[in-house]
Design a protein around this motif. Structure first.
Motif, PDB file in Angstrom:
ATOM      1  N   HIS A  31      -9.970   0.882   1.936  1.00 33.58           N
ATOM      2  CA  HIS A  31      -9.440   1.828   2.933  1.00 33.58           C
ATOM      3  C   HIS A  31     -10.447   1.969   4.083  1.00 33.58           C
ATOM      4  O   HIS A  31     -11.562   2.428   3.874  1.00 33.58           O
ATOM      5  CB  HIS A  31      -9.199   3.169   2.220  1.00 33.58           C
ATOM      6  CG  HIS A  31      -9.067   4.369   3.088  1.00 33.58           C
ATOM      7  ND1 HIS A  31      -7.960   5.194   3.062  1.00 33.58           N
ATOM      8  CD2 HIS A  31      -9.914   4.925   3.993  1.00 33.58           C
ATOM      9  CE1 HIS A  31      -8.131   6.181   3.923  1.00 33.58           C
ATOM     10  NE2 HIS A  31      -9.302   6.058   4.491  1.00 33.58           N
ATOM     11  N   ASP A  56       2.003   3.639   3.234  1.00 33.60           N
ATOM     12  CA  ASP A  56       1.109   4.550   2.528  1.00 33.60           C
ATOM     13  C   ASP A  56       1.899   5.717   1.932  1.00 33.60           C
ATOM     14  O   ASP A  56       1.363   6.817   1.796  1.00 33.60           O
ATOM     15  CB  ASP A  56       0.008   5.085   3.475  1.00 33.60           C
ATOM     16  CG  ASP A  56      -1.225   5.565   2.733  1.00 33.60           C
ATOM     17  OD1 ASP A  56      -1.332   5.294   1.525  1.00 33.60           O
ATOM     18  OD2 ASP A  56      -2.074   6.224   3.361  1.00 33.60           O
ATOM     19  N   HIS A  66       0.830  -1.205   0.000  1.00 31.58           N
ATOM     20  CA  HIS A  66       0.000   0.000   0.000  1.00 31.58           C
ATOM     21  C   HIS A  66       0.864   1.253   0.000  1.00 31.58           C
ATOM     22  O   HIS A  66       1.386   1.670   1.023  1.00 31.58           O
ATOM     23  CB  HIS A  66      -0.942   0.025   1.211  1.00 31.58           C
ATOM     24  CG  HIS A  66      -1.917   1.170   1.199  1.00 31.58           C
ATOM     25  ND1 HIS A  66      -3.093   1.156   1.922  1.00 31.58           N
ATOM     26  CD2 HIS A  66      -1.904   2.366   0.564  1.00 31.58           C
ATOM     27  CE1 HIS A  66      -3.749   2.285   1.728  1.00 31.58           C
ATOM     28  NE2 HIS A  66      -3.042   3.052   0.913  1.00 31.58           N
ATOM     29  N   HIS A 110      -5.367  -0.241   6.082  1.00 29.15           N
ATOM     30  CA  HIS A 110      -5.089   0.656   7.207  1.00 29.15           C
ATOM     31  C   HIS A 110      -5.436  -0.006   8.542  1.00 29.15           C
ATOM     32  O   HIS A 110      -4.610  -0.058   9.418  1.00 29.15           O
ATOM     33  CB  HIS A 110      -5.791   2.028   7.108  1.00 29.15           C
ATOM     34  CG  HIS A 110      -5.405   2.837   5.917  1.00 29.15           C
ATOM     35  ND1 HIS A 110      -4.115   2.904   5.458  1.00 29.15           N
ATOM     36  CD2 HIS A 110      -6.135   3.632   5.078  1.00 29.15           C
ATOM     37  CE1 HIS A 110      -4.070   3.696   4.391  1.00 29.15           C
ATOM     38  NE2 HIS A 110      -5.275   4.143   4.136  1.00 29.15           N
ATOM     39  N   LYS A 126      -9.209  -1.112  -5.480  1.00 28.88           N
ATOM     40  CA  LYS A 126      -9.179  -0.265  -4.275  1.00 28.88           C
ATOM     41  C   LYS A 126     -10.526   0.425  -4.109  1.00 28.88           C
ATOM     42  O   LYS A 126     -11.020   1.081  -5.022  1.00 28.88           O
ATOM     43  CB  LYS A 126      -8.086   0.791  -4.434  1.00 28.88           C
ATOM     44  CG  LYS A 126      -8.149   1.971  -3.461  1.00 28.88           C
ATOM     45  CD  LYS A 126      -7.535   1.650  -2.117  1.00 28.88           C
ATOM     46  CE  LYS A 126      -7.544   2.832  -1.160  1.00 28.88           C
ATOM     47  NZ  LYS A 126      -6.590   3.882  -1.454  1.00 28.88           N
TER      48      LYS A 126
HETATM   49 ZN   LIG Z   1      -6.098   5.089   2.458  1.00 26.86          ZN
END
Ligand SMILES: [Zn+2]
Ligand SMILES: [Zn+2]
Ligand SMILES: [Zn+2]
Lengths: 559, 327
Positions: A360, A456, A69, A392, A304
């Protein structure tokens, strides 16, 4: 049957294979782009005609790190000047010391302005995080002292704010008559240069647009991979930044990864954001089609989605008692970016097409909504081994991890938050108890959920020795341990950044461990992560990588 | 022409399934105006296929020549797409996503060249109360309704009894405090309610005493629900009278719009006193009086105020009598 190919044996200080059946070796043998085997030099030599290369004799070889990610703007933002709080290395390997005061920020900008030849060119900077300068605010009048008449824009780390100088305000006609709520005002009632949210930032016109466009260039893609190589990564996941239905962007990826010198493999996720093709069935079909166009270095097959905002921005969906000390005027909870009751219908077409959905979810309400959706879709269309992943996972609860385990879901945990924002989470966003169980790698492990950890990037710097260090030590920027009971061991963390990240992407048959037959993708380290003090994990030097058998030395610049 | 060339923006919000796209399509079918539609889709767009004649990666060309593009790439990109289509639109509709706070979208109304006209929020008559108590989206739905200038209580035909509709509207009045409520089926709201009554810009050829019944959109089916009144102003009106009118509009008024000359206060020094022109607008709790510069090279504007109200809620001469209180 042996190999007729001549091959190379790389003796090493130690080879850490992440293969539990053969955890360590003295050397690894590479034939073409594949691993011929791991073992002693003598064992490997018995395969036949070979060459011994001692260049890694003092190094520790691990499977190449797999980042499941991050975002391609990690490369593009380096067109602008870095003014973040933490030290950061650019893709050329230059160390940019963190700007730990507003004066540091101004000094950095003054130097950048002095280095620019064209007077009319706008100075662009990124990474400013005012959360570290409580009580003081960088505003236009500060910028004016060092930038003079040169239009200047500083993008904040959150991506939701920008600060511009008076010259740029003049150019864009932002003055006391501005009516937009996105134009912040100082104590004197006049615009202070801070622009909030897209509706405010777009008033900066081309300056903002140019910064975003820089993320789409070939140069940005090269820098993205160079930065990865410098940190020991051999696979990156661009998680939902590319509009894959745009032939230009798709071809751009094909072009750069088609260059034999391009130093990383890239998994590019399909995203339902940023564009007009919004029928998920159509996107699913396109993504399946792309799988037939992939190469060794360019991969597709994941999707995503996004449910909520961020915790430090107070926009993540968090269940009661919600936020601990939200800013005045906060609405009480975060924002949904996708309607939670639509989630199952959104996931279904991708699920049915055999793709893996990565969603997410920062807050626990968001993870609950996604887990509910996956459960619902599995009832409609049972499917084995989907590996749908909560991305996350910052506040995912033990009960949610148990459901994820039961449903066959994976977790990608944002461990870097513990270091970069852990103090703020404990003191401001969620309070001590919930901060202590954020990014709960230990709970994931104990619940039997396969998990990875991530940076990230550009949100936090790319580099799996750092993400592993965070998961293992849970030390915040101020040096305190946050939630010691959620710490994991170094061997657990090393699996999370290699084989389990690969598993999440369904690439674990090809990469993620050092075993005969797999692609020869290695991280080459200056020290042994299993022997150093766990607190020294992130300080281990990275020689570079081996990608498909090719040596890719890191570029380490002067600071 | 008036000097205010800013393009009015209408934000269309409301939770998933409330009928936002139906309303957009209704508007596109009901007008000859050149309207651009920007959709903040986030994976939800469902503009009817029959309206689309061409689609490329970032915009759809709709059958009536209007264009539709996505907000997801950023508002600047969407505006560029609108501008690149040649003729500038006379209005901009922004369809918010089903979970968006319409106020955040309305912030784009402060972009130079644009002016926020109204925030229209749809409520699904059958679902809205359940949604407003849902464990996850209750706050989202209530924030949307509170942001509205105009709430379209849509799918009203699906309610079993008229009392249900009344009870629902009572409840909505509280949640969307101050907004104008309009009941509708299939989002068929009269155009004058959505966009405000049309002001004829120039005096030429008009009888000064016309009290026109607004019938801009002949295909509106709601004439039996709404009516309009217009007062043409042959002399400047004292500023306090206009202010009092706008500040005390009764509930039955859906929209008001006027172009007026305000007379200077009686006490003003004659040498400096000049009439000031205002564009006066009211929808729900949003009222505005914008100074209006007239163009001396053009014929003088037609000074008038129009309002749209629920049928039977106001005396036919209500507006006239308010404006004559000045005497
Ligand atoms: Zn995110
Ligand atoms: Zn964000
Ligand atoms: Zn991300």
């Amino acid at each position: 049957m042996g190999t007729n190919q001549p091959f190379v044996i790389y003796p090493a200080r130690r080879v850490i294979t992440i293969n539990p059946a053969y955890p360590f070796g003295e050397a690894v043998a590479v034939a073409g782009d594949r691993i011929l085997g791991v073992g002693s030099t003598d064992e490997l030599a018995s395969w036949g005609e070979h060459r011994i290369d001692d260049c890694f004799a003092e190094h520790v070889i691990m499977p190449g790190f797999v980042e499941a990610h991050c975002h391609v703007m990690s490369g593009g933002l380096w067109n602008s000047t870095y003014v973040g709080y933490f030290d950061r290395r650019d893709p050329q390997g230059l160390l940019w010391p963190g700007c730990t005061s507003i004066d540091d920020v101004l000094e950095r900008l003054a130097k950048a302005a002095a280095d620019m030849s064209d007077d009319s060119q706008t100075l662009l900077a990124w990474g400013l995080d005012p959360i570290y300068f409580p009580g003081e605010r960088l505003v236009a009048s500060h910028l004016d002292t060092v930038t003079g008449d040169r239009p200047t824009l500083v993008l904040h780390a959150s991506g939701h704010l920008a600060t511009i100088n008076s010259a740029l305000m003049d150019r864009c006609g932002i003055d006391e008559t501005a009516t937009s709520p996105g134009v912040a005002r100082g104590g004197d009632g006049l615009p202070n240069g801070e622009l909030h949210e897209p509706a405010g930032m777009m008033l900066a016109g081309d300056a903002f647009v140019d910064m975003m466009k820089a993320n789409r260039t070939e140069q940005a893609r090269w820098r993205y991979a160079n930065e990865a190589r410098n940190a020991g990564h051999t696979l990156l996941t661009d998680l939902g930044t590319t509009q894959l239905w745009d032939p230009d962007q798709l071809n751009n990826w094909k072009k750069v990864t088609g260059d034999p010198a391009y130093p990383a493999r890239v998994m590019v996720a399909m995203s339902n954001l940023f564009g007009a093709v919004a029928d998920p069935a159509e996107l699913a079909e396109l993504c399946v089609q792309l799988k037939s166009e992939q190469s060794d270095k360019l991969r597709f097959g994941i999707v995503k989605l996004i449910l909520d905002g961020s915790i430090q921005g107070f926009t993540a969906r968090i269940s009661w008692p919600h936020y601990y000390k939200p800013p005045p005027g906060h609405i009480g909870n975060g924002l949904w970016l996708t309607a939670p009751d639509q989630m199952a219908d959104l996931v279904e077409p991708y699920h049915r097409a055999g793709l893996t959905v990565h969603c997410h979810c920062n807050g626990d309400e968001a993870s609950e909504a996604f887990i509910d959706a996956v459960e619902e879709v599995l009832q409609r269309y049972p499917r084995w081994d989907h590996r749908h992943t909560v991305q996350h996972c910052q506040l995912t609860t033990p009960a949610q991890y148990r459901r994820m385990a039961a449903l066959g879901m994976s977790a990608n945990i944002f461990s870097n938050h513990i270091y970069y924002w852990g103090d703020q989470h404990r003191d401001v966003t969620v309070g001590p108890e919930r901060a202590a169980r954020m990014d709960a790698c230990r709970t994931a492990l104990d619940s039997g959920v396969s998990f990875s950890i991530h940076s990230d990037s550009p949100i936090t710097p790319l580099g799996h020795l750092q993400t592993a260090w965070c998961a293992v030590n849970r030390v915040t920027a101020s040096g305190q341990v946050l939630g010691p009971d959620e710490r994991i061991g170094v061997p657990d963390a090393l699996r999370a950044i290699t084989i389990d990240a690969a598993r999440q992407l369904k690439l674990d048959g090809e990469i993620g461990s050092i075993e005969a037959g797999k692609l020869a993708d290695f991280a080459v380290l200056e020290d042994d992560p299993l022997s150093v003090d766990p607190m020294a994990l992130r300080d281990i030097g990275v020689w570079g990588t081996v990608l498909g058998g090719e040596l890719q030395p890191a570029q380490i610049g002067e600071s | 022409m008036t000097s205010d060339q800013r393009i009015p923006i209408t934000v269309i919000g409301g939770y998933l399934g409330a009928g936002k796209t139906t309303l957009v399509n209704h508007v596109l079918r009901s007008t000859d105006e050149r309207i651009a539609v920007i959709v903040n889709d986030f994976g939800e767009i469902s503009i009817d296929e029959d309206l689309i004649v061409a689609a490329d990666s970032d915009k759809l060309t709709l059958a009536n020549g209007c264009i539709c593009c996505s907000l997801a790439e950023g508002f600047s990109a969407a505006l560029d797409t609108v501008r690149s289509a040649g003729v500038l639109p006379t209005r901009l509709l922004i369809e918010a996503s089903g979970v968006a706070d319409p106020n955040q979208i309305a912030a784009y109304g402060h972009t130079p060249g644009l002016a926020l006209d109204a925030v229209v929020v749809l409520a699904d008559a059958e679902q809205v109360r359940r949604q407003a108590n849902h464990r996850w989206v209750a706050d989202t739905v209530r924030i949307q309704l509170a942001a509205a200038d105009l709430v379209v209580v849509n799918k009203i035909d699906l309610l079993a009894a008229p009392e249900d509709a009344d009870a629902l509207c009572d409840w909505l009045t509280g949640v969307a405090n101050g907004a104008t409520l309009v009941r509708a089926s299939r989002a068929a709201v009269p155009m004058d309610v959505i966009f405000g009554p049309e002001l004829r810009e120039h005096a030429a050829g008009r009888s000064p005493s016309t009290v026109a019944s607004s019938a801009r959109a002949a295909h509106d089916t709601a004439e039996d629900v709404f009516e309009s009144q217009t007062v043409v102003l042959d002399a400047p009106v004292p500023l306090p009278v206009i202010e009092a009118l706008v500040a005390n509009l009764p509930n039955g008024v859906a929209r008001l719009k006027g172009l007026v000359q305000a007379a200077p206060p009686a006490s003003a020094d004659d040498a400096n006193a000049a009439e000031t022109a205002y564009l006066v607008e009211a929808i729900g709790k949003r009222t505005s009086m914008t100074p209006h510069a007239t163009d001396p090279t053009q014929p003088p504007p037609r000074w008038a105020i129009s309002l749209i109200s629920h049928k039977g809620s106001l005396a036919p001469d209500w507006l006239e009598s308010r404006l004559h209180e000045r005497n």
